[in-house]
Design a protein around this motif. Structure first.
Motif, PDB file in Angstrom:
ATOM      1  N   PRO A   1      -0.460 -20.797  32.208  1.00  0.00           N
ATOM      2  CA  PRO A   1       0.922 -20.669  32.678  1.00  0.00           C
ATOM      3  C   PRO A   1       1.873 -20.520  31.497  1.00  0.00           C
ATOM      4  O   PRO A   1       1.754 -21.216  30.495  1.00  0.00           O
ATOM      5  N   GLY A   2       2.807 -19.589  31.592  1.00  0.00           N
ATOM      6  CA  GLY A   2       3.790 -19.397  30.542  1.00  0.00           C
ATOM      7  C   GLY A   2       3.275 -18.636  29.340  1.00  0.00           C
ATOM      8  O   GLY A   2       3.993 -18.433  28.371  1.00  0.00           O
ATOM      9  N   ARG A   3       2.039 -18.193  29.396  1.00  0.00           N
ATOM     10  CA  ARG A   3       1.459 -17.458  28.258  1.00  0.00           C
ATOM     11  C   ARG A   3       2.184 -16.137  28.099  1.00  0.00           C
ATOM     12  O   ARG A   3       2.394 -15.401  29.051  1.00  0.00           O
ATOM     13  N   THR A   4       2.580 -15.824  26.869  1.00  0.00           N
ATOM     14  CA  THR A   4       3.210 -14.539  26.594  1.00  0.00           C
ATOM     15  C   THR A   4       2.245 -13.565  25.932  1.00  0.00           C
ATOM     16  O   THR A   4       2.432 -12.367  26.001  1.00  0.00           O
ATOM     17  N   ALA A   5       1.206 -14.095  25.280  1.00  0.00           N
ATOM     18  CA  ALA A   5       0.200 -13.256  24.633  1.00  0.00           C
ATOM     19  C   ALA A   5      -1.018 -14.114  24.311  1.00  0.00           C
ATOM     20  O   ALA A   5      -0.968 -15.342  24.415  1.00  0.00           O
ATOM     21  N   THR A   6      -2.091 -13.447  23.927  1.00  0.00           N
ATOM     22  CA  THR A   6      -3.303 -14.138  23.521  1.00  0.00           C
ATOM     23  C   THR A   6      -3.765 -13.567  22.194  1.00  0.00           C
ATOM     24  O   THR A   6      -3.873 -12.353  22.041  1.00  0.00           O
ATOM     25  N   GLY A   7      -4.023 -14.447  21.238  1.00  0.00           N
ATOM     26  CA  GLY A   7      -4.560 -14.026  19.954  1.00  0.00           C
ATOM     27  C   GLY A   7      -6.078 -14.017  20.011  1.00  0.00           C
ATOM     28  O   GLY A   7      -6.696 -14.882  20.631  1.00  0.00           O
ATOM     29  N   VAL A   8      -6.683 -13.023  19.393  1.00  0.00           N
ATOM     30  CA  VAL A   8      -8.139 -12.911  19.328  1.00  0.00           C
ATOM     31  C   VAL A   8      -8.556 -13.204  17.885  1.00  0.00           C
ATOM     32  O   VAL A   8      -7.998 -12.641  16.945  1.00  0.00           O
TER      33      VAL A   8
ATOM     34  N   ALA B   1      -7.655 -14.109  12.476  1.00  0.00           N
ATOM     35  CA  ALA B   1      -6.994 -13.366  13.549  1.00  0.00           C
ATOM     36  C   ALA B   1      -7.318 -11.890  13.391  1.00  0.00           C
ATOM     37  O   ALA B   1      -7.207 -11.333  12.294  1.00  0.00           O
ATOM     38  N   ILE B   2      -7.730 -11.250  14.491  1.00  0.00           N
ATOM     39  CA  ILE B   2      -8.060  -9.822  14.440  1.00  0.00           C
ATOM     40  C   ILE B   2      -7.243  -8.995  15.423  1.00  0.00           C
ATOM     41  O   ILE B   2      -7.334  -7.774  15.427  1.00  0.00           O
ATOM     42  N   GLY B   3      -6.448  -9.638  16.263  1.00  0.00           N
ATOM     43  CA  GLY B   3      -5.637  -8.886  17.202  1.00  0.00           C
ATOM     44  C   GLY B   3      -4.929  -9.769  18.194  1.00  0.00           C
ATOM     45  O   GLY B   3      -5.150 -10.979  18.242  1.00  0.00           O
ATOM     46  N   THR B   4      -4.069  -9.132  18.972  1.00  0.00           N
ATOM     47  CA  THR B   4      -3.292  -9.811  20.005  1.00  0.00           C
ATOM     48  C   THR B   4      -3.256  -8.917  21.230  1.00  0.00           C
ATOM     49  O   THR B   4      -3.155  -7.700  21.101  1.00  0.00           O
ATOM     50  N   VAL B   5      -3.361  -9.535  22.404  1.00  0.00           N
ATOM     51  CA  VAL B   5      -3.194  -8.797  23.654  1.00  0.00           C
ATOM     52  C   VAL B   5      -2.072  -9.443  24.456  1.00  0.00           C
ATOM     53  O   VAL B   5      -1.848 -10.642  24.375  1.00  0.00           O
TER      54      VAL B   5
ATOM     55  N   THR C   1      -8.992  -7.564  28.279  1.00  0.00           N
ATOM     56  CA  THR C   1     -10.005  -6.943  27.431  1.00  0.00           C
ATOM     57  C   THR C   1      -9.468  -6.739  26.020  1.00  0.00           C
ATOM     58  O   THR C   1      -8.260  -6.632  25.805  1.00  0.00           O
ATOM     59  N   PHE C   2     -10.396  -6.663  25.070  1.00  0.00           N
ATOM     60  CA  PHE C   2     -10.059  -6.392  23.673  1.00  0.00           C
ATOM     61  C   PHE C   2     -11.252  -5.687  23.051  1.00  0.00           C
ATOM     62  O   PHE C   2     -12.387  -6.123  23.210  1.00  0.00           O
ATOM     63  N   ALA C   3     -11.019  -4.581  22.358  1.00  0.00           N
ATOM     64  CA  ALA C   3     -12.093  -3.842  21.683  1.00  0.00           C
ATOM     65  C   ALA C   3     -12.085  -4.213  20.207  1.00  0.00           C
ATOM     66  O   ALA C   3     -11.063  -4.101  19.541  1.00  0.00           O
ATOM     67  N   ASP C   4     -13.212  -4.660  19.707  1.00  0.00           N
ATOM     68  CA  ASP C   4     -13.358  -5.052  18.302  1.00  0.00           C
ATOM     69  C   ASP C   4     -14.173  -3.975  17.600  1.00  0.00           C
ATOM     70  O   ASP C   4     -15.353  -3.783  17.905  1.00  0.00           O
ATOM     71  N   ALA C   5     -13.569  -3.272  16.670  1.00  0.00           N
ATOM     72  CA  ALA C   5     -14.228  -2.166  15.983  1.00  0.00           C
ATOM     73  C   ALA C   5     -14.581  -2.551  14.548  1.00  0.00           C
ATOM     74  O   ALA C   5     -14.084  -3.541  14.014  1.00  0.00           O
ATOM     75  N   GLY C   6     -15.436  -1.758  13.937  1.00  0.00           N
ATOM     76  CA  GLY C   6     -15.767  -1.956  12.537  1.00  0.00           C
ATOM     77  C   GLY C   6     -16.771  -3.058  12.271  1.00  0.00           C
ATOM     78  O   GLY C   6     -16.825  -3.600  11.171  1.00  0.00           O
ATOM     79  N   LEU C   7     -17.577  -3.393  13.269  1.00  0.00           N
ATOM     80  CA  LEU C   7     -18.577  -4.443  13.087  1.00  0.00           C
ATOM     81  C   LEU C   7     -19.808  -3.887  12.361  1.00  0.00           C
ATOM     82  O   LEU C   7     -20.133  -2.715  12.476  1.00  0.00           O
TER      83      LEU C   7
ATOM     84  N   ARG D   1     -13.139 -16.159  19.604  1.00  0.00           N
ATOM     85  CA  ARG D   1     -12.438 -17.104  20.468  1.00  0.00           C
ATOM     86  C   ARG D   1     -11.027 -16.570  20.666  1.00  0.00           C
ATOM     87  O   ARG D   1     -10.578 -15.669  19.946  1.00  0.00           O
ATOM     88  N   VAL D   2     -10.343 -17.091  21.661  1.00  0.00           N
ATOM     89  CA  VAL D   2      -8.975 -16.673  21.937  1.00  0.00           C
ATOM     90  C   VAL D   2      -8.060 -17.891  21.944  1.00  0.00           C
ATOM     91  O   VAL D   2      -8.503 -19.014  22.192  1.00  0.00           O
ATOM     92  N   VAL D   3      -6.789 -17.628  21.651  1.00  0.00           N
ATOM     93  CA  VAL D   3      -5.774 -18.673  21.641  1.00  0.00           C
ATOM     94  C   VAL D   3      -4.546 -18.126  22.367  1.00  0.00           C
ATOM     95  O   VAL D   3      -3.983 -17.108  21.960  1.00  0.00           O
ATOM     96  N   ALA D   4      -4.173 -18.775  23.454  1.00  0.00           N
ATOM     97  CA  ALA D   4      -2.959 -18.375  24.182  1.00  0.00           C
ATOM     98  C   ALA D   4      -1.745 -18.931  23.451  1.00  0.00           C
ATOM     99  O   ALA D   4      -1.802 -20.006  22.857  1.00  0.00           O
ATOM    100  N   PHE D   5      -0.651 -18.180  23.475  1.00  0.00           N
ATOM    101  CA  PHE D   5       0.573 -18.701  22.882  1.00  0.00           C
ATOM    102  C   PHE D   5       1.798 -18.228  23.642  1.00  0.00           C
ATOM    103  O   PHE D   5       1.756 -17.262  24.396  1.00  0.00           O
ATOM    104  N   ASN D   6       2.873 -18.980  23.453  1.00  0.00           N
ATOM    105  CA  ASN D   6       4.149 -18.668  24.074  1.00  0.00           C
ATOM    106  C   ASN D   6       5.261 -19.129  23.136  1.00  0.00           C
ATOM    107  O   ASN D   6       4.996 -19.442  21.969  1.00  0.00           O
ATOM    108  N   ALA D   7       6.476 -19.225  23.639  1.00  0.00           N
ATOM    109  CA  ALA D   7       7.618 -19.586  22.807  1.00  0.00           C
ATOM    110  C   ALA D   7       7.494 -20.983  22.207  1.00  0.00           C
ATOM    111  O   ALA D   7       8.114 -21.286  21.188  1.00  0.00           O
ATOM    112  N   LEU D   8       6.680 -21.844  22.805  1.00  0.00           N
ATOM    113  CA  LEU D   8       6.527 -23.209  22.301  1.00  0.00           C
ATOM    114  C   LEU D   8       5.447 -23.321  21.230  1.00  0.00           C
ATOM    115  O   LEU D   8       5.327 -24.348  20.570  1.00  0.00           O
ATOM    116  N   GLY D   9       4.621 -22.286  21.059  1.00  0.00           N
ATOM    117  CA  GLY D   9       3.590 -22.319  20.026  1.00  0.00           C
ATOM    118  C   GLY D   9       2.224 -21.927  20.546  1.00  0.00           C
ATOM    119  O   GLY D   9       2.076 -21.372  21.629  1.00  0.00           O
TER     120      GLY D   9
END
Length: 85
Positions: free
Chosen positions: A3-10, A22-26, A32-38, A47-55
């Motif tokens: 809830p309240g998520r504005t984006a997710t860091g990958v 950190a390799i990207g943000t959606v 979905t997220f495409a990881d290239a150059g492996l 892993r992913v980390v959700a974030f919003n205005a509070l952190g």
């Protein structure tokens, strides 16, 4: 989704004992997220980390996989060229 998520860091790491980088943000709502150059034949964890205005939220559990090794080049091939006048 969080809830309240504005984006997710990958984040990804190649070394099981190494740090995540950190390799990207959606955007919120993107699943979905495409990881290239492996590197072929290498193991990675994400892993992913959700974030919003509070952190940042708490990182997810990791998901690990290995990329397929590069197959050997095909053998036993021949080429015949015929010149037609």
């Amino acid at each position: 989704t969080s809830p309240g998520r504005t984006a997710t860091g990958v984040e990804r790491r190649a070394d099981p004992a190494g740090a995540y980088a950190a390799i990207g943000t959606v955007a919120a709502g993107v699943a979905t997220f495409a990881d290239a150059g492996l590197t072929p034949g290498a193991a990675y964890c994400w892993r992913v980390v959700a974030f919003n205005a509070l952190g940042d939220g708490v990182p997810s559990n990791q998901a690990c996989a290995a990329t397929p090794a590069t197959p050997p080049p095909p053998g036993g091939l021949s080429v015949t060229i015929t010149v037609v006048p």
